[in-house]
Design a protein around this motif. Structure first.
Motif, PDB file in Angstrom:
ATOM      1  N   MET A  95       0.827  -1.206   0.000  1.00  0.00           N
ATOM      2  CA  MET A  95       0.000   0.000   0.000  1.00  0.00           C
ATOM      3  C   MET A  95       0.865   1.261   0.000  1.00  0.00           C
ATOM      4  SD  MET A  95      -3.028  -1.209  -0.162  1.00  0.00           S
ATOM      5  CE  MET A  95      -2.379  -2.673  -0.972  1.00  0.00           C
TER       6      MET A  95
ATOM      7  N   GLU B 153       2.448   1.818  -3.457  1.00  0.00           N
ATOM      8  CA  GLU B 153       1.463   2.312  -4.414  1.00  0.00           C
ATOM      9  C   GLU B 153       1.245   3.818  -4.271  1.00  0.00           C
ATOM     10  OE1 GLU B 153      -2.038  -0.016  -3.850  1.00  0.00           O
ATOM     11  OE2 GLU B 153      -1.338  -1.663  -5.134  1.00  0.00           O
ATOM     12  N   LYS B 154       1.406   4.312  -3.058  1.00  0.00           N
ATOM     13  CA  LYS B 154       1.191   5.739  -2.804  1.00  0.00           C
ATOM     14  C   LYS B 154       2.379   6.601  -3.204  1.00  0.00           C
ATOM     15  CE  LYS B 154      -1.997   5.146   1.111  1.00  0.00           C
ATOM     16  NZ  LYS B 154      -2.199   5.382   2.579  1.00  0.00           N
TER      17      LYS B 154
END
Length: 237
Positions: free
Chosen positions: A161, A164-165
């Motif tokens: 996560m 992905e950011k």
């Protein structure tokens, strides 16, 4: 790691290796899926040695099911956890026949419904075969994300996560290839080879093995065939 350093890091990886490739051998979405399932806790080299003969006679779900679990087990017995993997290969092949028209689905939800397929395996198939910007976090990427200070996390989902950011959109598609290859051949688990690292000046790891200035990045400045891989958790099913 700052936004500017992240941009620089991936720009260097891209300059060094503009067309990174996974190291598992495959000829179709199906053979890629099977290869990735088999690669959990095994090296890509070891998987390729086993799947070469296997895929020569069973490269579709129908052929694999017809071959049978016992025969599949014999082909892959040099791979770790081969008994359970042989069972899953047959089960996932049968499910592809029964529920997906013998085609490998191109969405994560369907892929993870297959026996032996987790999120990581699904992300690999979606990225490599279907061209989707997924990030498959294996032991190499998990280590690098924390060691570099790129995307620290306590588990693989947190790291996925976070990556992905923070990874710039232009680099997402190839990012996990660059990180895996860098972790496999340079930033190894036991002893990172900081002398060869093209991002050592950006890395926040406190225990570098060698102090280096900002490197000059050359195209394909290292070849992944020149050294033995770090055998800690290869691609990972």
């Amino acid at each position: 790691m700052s936004k500017e350093d992240i941009e620089t890091l991936f720009a260097r990886f891209q300059a060094q290796r503009p067309d990174p490739r996974g190291e598992l051998d495959y000829t179709s979405a199906y053979t890629l899926l099977v290869a990735v399932v088999l690669s959990a806790q095994a090296t890509d080299v070891g998987v390729n040695k086993a799947t070469g003969p296997l895929f020569a006679i069973a490269d579709t779900p129908e052929k694999m099911v017809s071959l049978g679990e016992d025969a599949v087990r014999d082909y892959i017995k040099t791979i770790g956890l081969y008994r359970n993997k042989a069972k899953n290969v047959i089960l996932l092949s049968q499910k592809l026949i029964d529920e997906f028209g013998s085609q490998v689905p191109d969405d994560r939800e369907s892929l993870v419904s297959l026996p032996g397929v987790g999120r990581k395996t699904a992300n690999v198939v979606l990225n490599i075969f279907f061209g989707q910007p997924t990030i498959a976090v294996d032991t190499h990427i998990f280590r690098l994300a924390n060691r570099l200070g790129l995307a620290p996390g306590k588990n693989v989902e947190e790291v996925e996560m976070a990556l992905e950011k923070i990874i710039p959109a232009a680099y997402v598609r190839q990012s996990h290839h660059w990180l895996i290859l860098h972790g496999r051949y340079v930033c190894k688990a036991r002893k990172p080879d900081c002398r060869k690292c093209i991002v050592a000046d950006l890395c926040l790891f406190k225990d570098k093995t060698y102090s280096v200035p900002a490197p000059i990045v050359e195209l394909d400045s290292y070849d992944n065939r020149q050294s033995a891989p770090d055998k800690t958790g290869e691609f990972l099913g």
